[in-house]
Design a protein around this motif. Structure first.
Motif: not given
Length: 293
Positions: A58, A60-61, A64-65
């Motif tokens: 979560s 890392k996501s 990235d977002c």
């Protein structure tokens, strides 16, 4: 719901494993030492179980977002300029600098599952209520004291001189924001994960401002869904702080950070009032108008 159930089950499994390890270590120590020598370092066990693989995924996501949102909303036709020409009006300041930041942050926030699960009215409500505060919080982390300018990291954006902020917004506002920046940097040393997660915690803050206009109040009773969304990120950022800074320092640093966010909100309330009294906000885009209500 399935992801949440899986996380709960995983946390239970990890807790049970940790409890078994702790119990076995306690038995070993009691057999091999006297009462005066009983000292057990629990930090490896605690840190091991605070964040699981789903949590790291979560985090890392989320990072990235944000990277994707910045890439999606580029400043065009200025790649050959390292420094933005001087901005002459408050309207231009909002249109150029804050306008770009707001579009990037909206793109970032819209990619989170918790925001997507809200009703459209709730999404608009939260953006109107909190986006300007997040924009000014974000400005803290793109400020470079060595050049006294603002520049989005890892982009070809031109730099914006802080003298424009000082001249066009409010000199005292600029001074206080710089002091808050120094305090926040001292607290978490520009920890990128903490920063990005607190953007989301702020987004889901319901009526955080004491001076909020009645035009931007949530009429439907959807505060529970907003609270649940905020709780996801509050829980994640707090457990990350426990993992990163330890059980003794994390609560102190966390509360200190929240205190600075509340100060930023107070300053933003004041600057909104000042701007509404000094310019015609109808000269701004509809988005920026909605943020200044």
């Amino acid at each position: 719901k399935a992801d949440k159930c899986a996380r709960i089950e995983e946390n239970r499994r990890i807790k049970k494993t940790s409890d078994n390890i702790l119990e076995s270590r306690q038995l070993e120590i009691s057999d091999s030492t006297t009462d005066d020598d009983l000292t057990l370092d629990l930090s490896p066990i605690i840190n091991e179980s605070i964040l699981n693989e789903f949590d790291w995924f979560s985090i890392k996501s989320i990072q990235d977002c944000f990277t994707g949102a910045v890439r999606l909303n580029r400043i065009t036709d200025m790649s050959d300029q390292s420094l933005m020409p001087s901005i002459d009006s408050t309207v231009e300041l909002f249109r150029v600098l804050l306008g770009v930041s707001s579009m990037r942050l909206i793109s970032y926030l819209k990619q989170t599952n918790e925001f997507q699960q809200l009703d459209a009215d709730d999404q608009v409500y939260l953006v109107k209520l909190n986006l300007l505060t997040i924009c000014f919080l974000h400005s803290i982390f793109i400020y470079d004291p060595s050049t006294d300018s603002y520049h989005e990291r890892d982009t070809i954006d031109p730099s914006f001189s802080s003298t424009d902020w000082n001249r066009l917004l409010n000199a005292q506002f600029h001074i206080e924001m710089k002091q808050i920046r120094n305090d926040i940097i001292d607290t978490f040393q520009s920890d990128d994960i903490v920063i990005k997660l607190f953007y989301l915690v702020l987004l889901f803050s319901n009526q955080m401002s004491l001076n909020q206009s009645s035009k931007c109040l949530l009429t439907n009773n959807n505060s529970l869904s907003i609270f649940k969304g905020q709780n996801v990120f509050t829980d994640l950022v707090y457990r990350y702080c426990l993992h990163q800074y330890g059980s003794e320092q994390a609560p102190i640093l966390f509360l200190r950070y929240v205190n600075k966010l509340m100060k930023i909100q107070k300053l933003v309330d004041e600057i909104k009032h000042a701007i509404n009294n000094s310019i015609d906000i109808t000269d701004l885009s509809l988005l920026m108008q909605s943020l200044l209500v």
